[in-house]
Design a protein around this motif. Structure first.
Motif, PDB file in Angstrom:
ATOM      1  N   SER A  36    -123.407  92.154  71.365  1.00  0.00           N
ATOM      2  CA  SER A  36    -122.235  91.386  72.099  1.00  0.00           C
ATOM      3  C   SER A  36    -122.735  90.519  73.325  1.00  0.00           C
ATOM      4  O   SER A  36    -122.268  90.912  74.344  1.00  0.00           O
ATOM      5  CB  SER A  36    -121.025  92.189  72.282  1.00  0.00           C
ATOM      6  OG  SER A  36    -121.667  93.351  73.370  1.00  0.00           O
ATOM      7  N   PRO A  37    -123.481  89.308  73.131  1.00  0.00           N
ATOM      8  CA  PRO A  37    -123.852  88.673  74.242  1.00  0.00           C
ATOM      9  C   PRO A  37    -122.719  87.825  74.893  1.00  0.00           C
ATOM     10  O   PRO A  37    -122.928  87.244  75.947  1.00  0.00           O
ATOM     11  CB  PRO A  37    -124.995  87.681  73.562  1.00  0.00           C
ATOM     12  CG  PRO A  37    -124.589  87.646  72.117  1.00  0.00           C
ATOM     13  CD  PRO A  37    -123.782  88.866  71.760  1.00  0.00           C
ATOM     14  N   HIS A  38    -121.508  87.698  74.045  1.00  0.00           N
ATOM     15  CA  HIS A  38    -120.440  86.900  74.593  1.00  0.00           C
ATOM     16  C   HIS A  38    -119.373  87.847  74.623  1.00  0.00           C
ATOM     17  O   HIS A  38    -119.137  88.510  73.803  1.00  0.00           O
ATOM     18  CB  HIS A  38    -120.288  85.562  73.975  1.00  0.00           C
ATOM     19  CG  HIS A  38    -121.535  84.632  73.681  1.00  0.00           C
ATOM     20  ND1 HIS A  38    -122.566  84.859  72.505  1.00  0.00           N
ATOM     21  CD2 HIS A  38    -121.879  83.548  74.462  1.00  0.00           C
ATOM     22  CE1 HIS A  38    -123.509  83.832  72.866  1.00  0.00           C
ATOM     23  NE2 HIS A  38    -123.044  83.172  73.942  1.00  0.00           N
ATOM     24  N   PHE A  39    -118.359  87.506  75.294  1.00  0.00           N
ATOM     25  CA  PHE A  39    -117.038  88.167  74.984  1.00  0.00           C
ATOM     26  C   PHE A  39    -116.311  86.734  74.697  1.00  0.00           C
ATOM     27  O   PHE A  39    -116.493  85.716  74.833  1.00  0.00           O
ATOM     28  CB  PHE A  39    -116.399  88.711  76.252  1.00  0.00           C
ATOM     29  CG  PHE A  39    -116.065  87.755  77.525  1.00  0.00           C
ATOM     30  CD1 PHE A  39    -114.892  87.376  77.504  1.00  0.00           C
ATOM     31  CD2 PHE A  39    -116.972  87.485  78.538  1.00  0.00           C
ATOM     32  CE1 PHE A  39    -114.336  86.609  78.741  1.00  0.00           C
ATOM     33  CE2 PHE A  39    -116.683  86.830  79.652  1.00  0.00           C
ATOM     34  CZ  PHE A  39    -115.366  86.140  79.804  1.00  0.00           C
ATOM     35  N   LEU A  40    -115.220  87.207  74.118  1.00  0.00           N
ATOM     36  CA  LEU A  40    -114.179  86.274  73.604  1.00  0.00           C
ATOM     37  C   LEU A  40    -112.754  86.095  74.307  1.00  0.00           C
ATOM     38  O   LEU A  40    -112.405  86.987  74.749  1.00  0.00           O
ATOM     39  CB  LEU A  40    -113.944  86.572  72.019  1.00  0.00           C
ATOM     40  CG  LEU A  40    -113.459  85.765  70.949  1.00  0.00           C
ATOM     41  CD1 LEU A  40    -113.963  86.216  69.926  1.00  0.00           C
ATOM     42  CD2 LEU A  40    -111.959  85.926  71.136  1.00  0.00           C
ATOM     43  N   CYS A  41    -112.589  84.682  74.555  1.00  0.00           N
ATOM     44  CA  CYS A  41    -111.029  84.400  75.382  1.00  0.00           C
ATOM     45  C   CYS A  41    -110.205  83.663  74.106  1.00  0.00           C
ATOM     46  O   CYS A  41    -110.626  82.553  73.939  1.00  0.00           O
ATOM     47  CB  CYS A  41    -111.354  83.703  76.406  1.00  0.00           C
ATOM     48  SG  CYS A  41    -109.662  83.577  77.618  1.00  0.00           S
ATOM     49  N   LEU A  42    -109.293  84.403  73.734  1.00  0.00           N
ATOM     50  CA  LEU A  42    -108.388  84.040  72.709  1.00  0.00           C
ATOM     51  C   LEU A  42    -107.462  82.858  73.330  1.00  0.00           C
ATOM     52  O   LEU A  42    -106.659  83.081  74.188  1.00  0.00           O
ATOM     53  CB  LEU A  42    -107.445  84.870  72.004  1.00  0.00           C
ATOM     54  CG  LEU A  42    -106.911  84.555  70.806  1.00  0.00           C
ATOM     55  CD1 LEU A  42    -107.847  84.446  69.731  1.00  0.00           C
ATOM     56  CD2 LEU A  42    -105.643  85.351  70.364  1.00  0.00           C
ATOM     57  N   THR A  43    -107.498  81.451  72.638  1.00  0.00           N
ATOM     58  CA  THR A  43    -106.784  80.491  73.442  1.00  0.00           C
ATOM     59  C   THR A  43    -105.535  80.087  72.372  1.00  0.00           C
ATOM     60  O   THR A  43    -104.674  79.459  72.909  1.00  0.00           O
ATOM     61  CB  THR A  43    -107.661  79.232  73.647  1.00  0.00           C
ATOM     62  OG1 THR A  43    -108.369  78.945  72.375  1.00  0.00           O
ATOM     63  CG2 THR A  43    -108.610  79.634  74.771  1.00  0.00           C
ATOM     64  N   SER A  44    -105.736  80.446  71.023  1.00  0.00           N
ATOM     65  CA  SER A  44    -104.539  80.098  70.358  1.00  0.00           C
ATOM     66  C   SER A  44    -104.399  81.076  68.941  1.00  0.00           C
ATOM     67  O   SER A  44    -105.768  81.648  68.673  1.00  0.00           O
ATOM     68  CB  SER A  44    -104.397  78.717  69.861  1.00  0.00           C
ATOM     69  OG  SER A  44    -105.311  78.372  68.749  1.00  0.00           O
ATOM     70  N   LEU A  91    -116.050  81.380  73.725  1.00  0.00           N
ATOM     71  CA  LEU A  91    -117.107  82.465  73.838  1.00  0.00           C
ATOM     72  C   LEU A  91    -117.681  82.236  75.149  1.00  0.00           C
ATOM     73  O   LEU A  91    -118.003  81.178  75.353  1.00  0.00           O
ATOM     74  CB  LEU A  91    -118.008  82.419  72.610  1.00  0.00           C
ATOM     75  CG  LEU A  91    -117.457  82.686  71.190  1.00  0.00           C
ATOM     76  CD1 LEU A  91    -118.534  82.749  70.225  1.00  0.00           C
ATOM     77  CD2 LEU A  91    -116.506  83.720  71.106  1.00  0.00           C
ATOM     78  N   VAL A  92    -117.578  83.371  75.974  1.00  0.00           N
ATOM     79  CA  VAL A  92    -118.180  83.279  77.342  1.00  0.00           C
ATOM     80  C   VAL A  92    -119.471  84.084  77.433  1.00  0.00           C
ATOM     81  O   VAL A  92    -119.377  85.321  76.881  1.00  0.00           O
ATOM     82  CB  VAL A  92    -117.190  83.526  78.452  1.00  0.00           C
ATOM     83  CG1 VAL A  92    -117.864  83.179  79.694  1.00  0.00           C
ATOM     84  CG2 VAL A  92    -116.044  82.601  78.212  1.00  0.00           C
TER      85      VAL A  92
END
Lengths: 230, 230
Positions: B53-61, B111-112
């Motif tokens: 998991s190099p990124h985390f996820l921010c759900l935008t829709s 993805l951040v």
DNA sequence: TTTCTCCATTGACAAATATCAATGATCGGT
DNA sequence: ACCGATCATTGATATTTGTCAATGGAGAAA
């Protein structure tokens, strides 16, 4: 009830949780100043779900159980061995305990002021990282637990608990099970009678040797198999 | 599969998670630089349990489900609505995902980079406090969930899930249930057939009105009662 | 030692829940 | 509109698990 006991110092404490190694001397001093020691007899409640939590608890001897008081019965989240601190999610939310804690064996603990701790989280990034890491480890443990409890049948759950007790809590095989059968049931999410019955089955099949509170895992391979087939 | 989509900026993003309000402009810039946007169709997997998991996820829709792949079946930990980030306990431990995520409805997400995020946790105490607070809220939610799943019978669990859907996910009554019956079963820890049967019972008793995927809680008091009596 | 109490154990039974199999409904693609 | 595939529903049955009641056993208190 709890008894106050002679107070030492965090600096020469042989039994402080390793997270405190991330603190400098003055930082540890802050913890030391806002701390007191208490002893509990087996069976005594350390703190109760729903009550305010101005302190967190660092177990220095004995054995404690953390449990949620649910609908008519309890769910034991984990057992805690020294040296480990016990700090719930209420610290950063509503300042309430979200589970109860009780001494399973005679125990001693340090109560530490929560605000001092939270202040150090803000000022010492290494300490904060380690704290978050430990929260994360607990979360992972909770995930494994909830999967075991919701997707395995009773035999698999008892197998899981037996490994947990042997490997994490009593660190030995055979081991002396100081928790009651009811506690065993509360750990594995079933009735006491069911837990006893499965213990007996495992005994009859030669997987475990059980004599009162002494348990010996005779056939770990087969027990692991039972854990995995659910 | 996932599609890359036009990239905006975190600065004028109307849909960033409120935790990012704790960041200064240059700090938000760090996030913005290490970020990209992706869209998912309904049913597509966002990330899979066990992978790095190099990124985390921010759900935008859209709508996502977080689920643990257990022994033969899945356990849905939670549903996630925008705008919320999705970050598991692996970030601070083994850099692995400890649950899978999939789009339930067509969704978009940013993805951040995880390291940028963790760096900000170290340098911005307010951000760190808020992060820990949110982890704690999730832990409390998990506690309630595990008690519901392990101590309530099926009727009570379905009642709990119905309130969860109505109050937290679809924020309305009646609501259009975009999750499948299998998802409903995975949320409440039972077989799909059992979930359907209890839905039907509630319908026959006039507690719910159900027409395909539309659900209307007609008698919240009685449903609350069922939730509490287990 | 005796009694008492709490915990552990066992068996019989009832309730809860899953599984299996069959059928019906829905929806995208042709 | 037709077809195939997936999802939803239902009934019958088997399995799992809990509850209730009775008994046994060990240790504490008198």
């Amino acid at each position: 009830m709890a008894r106050f006991i002679e107070s030492h110092s965090c600096f020469d404490c042989q039994c402080k949780s390793s997270i405190f190694n991330f603190l400098s001397e003055p930082e540890l001093g802050l913890i030391n100043q806002n701390r007191y020691e208490v002893s509990f007899k087996a069976g005594e409640i350390m703190f109760k779900q729903g009550t305010p939590s101005p302190h967190f608890l660092c177990l220095t001897s004995g054995l404690a159980k953390l449990y949620i008081e649910g609908y008519g019965k309890n769910l034991i989240l984990s057992l805690v061995r020294p040296v480990e601190y016990i700090m719930g999610p209420g610290i950063y939310t509503d300042n309430r305990h979200h589970y109860s804690a009780a001494a399973v064996e005679d125990s001693t603990a340090c109560l530490v002021d929560v605000n001092s701790f939270k202040q150090l989280i803000r000022t010492n990034p290494d300490f904060a990282d380690e704290f978050i890491r430990r929260i994360s480890m607990m979360t992972i443990f909770n995930f494994e637990q909830v999967v075991s409890l919701t997707q395995k049948q009773m035999h698999g759950r008892i197998a899981d608990v037996m490994f947990y007790l042997s490997e994490k809590i009593y660190t030995g095989n055979p081991f002396e099970m100081t928790i009651s059968r009811q506690d065993l049931a509360d750990l594995s999410g079933m009735s006491k009678e069911s837990a006893i019955r499965i213990l007996k089955e495992f005994k009859d099949e030669g997987i475990l040797h059980i004599d009162g509170s002494t348990v010996h895992i005779l056939n770990p391979q087969q027990l692991k198999q039972i854990s995995q087939t659910g």
